[in-house]
Write a protein that holds these residues in place. Sequence first.
Motif, PDB file in Angstrom:
ATOM      1  N   UNK A  66      71.167  75.039  17.622  1.00  0.00           N
ATOM      2  CA  UNK A  66      71.220  73.971  18.705  1.00  0.00           C
ATOM      3  C   UNK A  66      73.572  74.684  18.257  1.00  0.00           C
ATOM      4  N   UNK A  67      73.554  76.151  19.174  1.00  0.00           N
ATOM      5  CA  UNK A  67      74.996  75.994  19.455  1.00  0.00           C
ATOM      6  C   UNK A  67      76.189  74.901  19.789  1.00  0.00           C
ATOM      7  N   UNK A  68      77.136  74.685  19.353  1.00  0.00           N
ATOM      8  CA  UNK A  68      78.098  74.034  19.728  1.00  0.00           C
ATOM      9  C   UNK A  68      78.436  73.939  21.039  1.00  0.00           C
ATOM     10  N   UNK A  69      78.877  75.115  21.701  1.00  0.00           N
ATOM     11  CA  UNK A  69      79.582  75.561  22.583  1.00  0.00           C
ATOM     12  C   UNK A  69      78.286  75.728  24.052  1.00  0.00           C
ATOM     13  N   UNK A  70      77.652  75.909  23.432  1.00  0.00           N
ATOM     14  CA  UNK A  70      76.454  75.863  24.948  1.00  0.00           C
ATOM     15  C   UNK A  70      75.334  75.207  24.239  1.00  0.00           C
ATOM     16  N   UNK A  71      75.287  73.962  24.422  1.00  0.00           N
ATOM     17  CA  UNK A  71      74.600  72.496  23.546  1.00  0.00           C
ATOM     18  C   UNK A  71      75.767  71.414  23.891  1.00  0.00           C
ATOM     19  N   UNK A  72      76.140  71.887  23.840  1.00  0.00           N
ATOM     20  CA  UNK A  72      77.558  69.970  24.131  1.00  0.00           C
ATOM     21  C   UNK A  72      76.837  68.856  24.473  1.00  0.00           C
ATOM     22  N   UNK A  73      76.843  69.085  25.308  1.00  0.00           N
ATOM     23  CA  UNK A  73      76.305  67.710  26.472  1.00  0.00           C
ATOM     24  C   UNK A  73      75.437  66.984  25.321  1.00  0.00           C
ATOM     25  N   UNK A  74      74.145  67.141  25.107  1.00  0.00           N
ATOM     26  CA  UNK A  74      72.838  67.108  24.340  1.00  0.00           C
ATOM     27  C   UNK A  74      73.358  67.289  22.932  1.00  0.00           C
ATOM     28  N   UNK A  75      74.380  67.884  22.025  1.00  0.00           N
ATOM     29  CA  UNK A  75      74.759  66.732  20.810  1.00  0.00           C
ATOM     30  C   UNK A  75      76.234  66.150  20.686  1.00  0.00           C
ATOM     31  N   UNK A  76      76.750  65.753  21.979  1.00  0.00           N
ATOM     32  CA  UNK A  76      77.353  64.594  22.256  1.00  0.00           C
ATOM     33  C   UNK A  76      76.393  63.342  22.396  1.00  0.00           C
TER      34      UNK A  76
END
Length: 110
Positions: A66-76
Amino acid sequence: MSDASDLPDGQAGPRSKPPRPIRFRGRDTLSLRQLDELNQVPKGTTFRRFKAVRSSLTEDRDFFRLDAAEHAALLQRLRAQGRIYPGSVHVVLITESGYRRLRGIGPSGC
């Protein structure tokens, strides 16, 4: 994926509560943090194992990156739930088949 109760030295340890899977692209996965905690190993142990066997794993079957920019909401959201390490930028999610392969390759499985 909840069948792991062995410590790195091969001694059976107490079973920890199975982590709640992260559903991603229709698959149940676990983060590297969840696998470290499940296997009762120090932070980074599963990541080092993943790096060591990466060439024998197939992305989108054995793991997802999961790339930080592409999946920012999920990672947060995962960070807030304590399901990934706070400092994680890009995240690797391991599928059940990937976990079996991590455990089954070489003498020092997770």
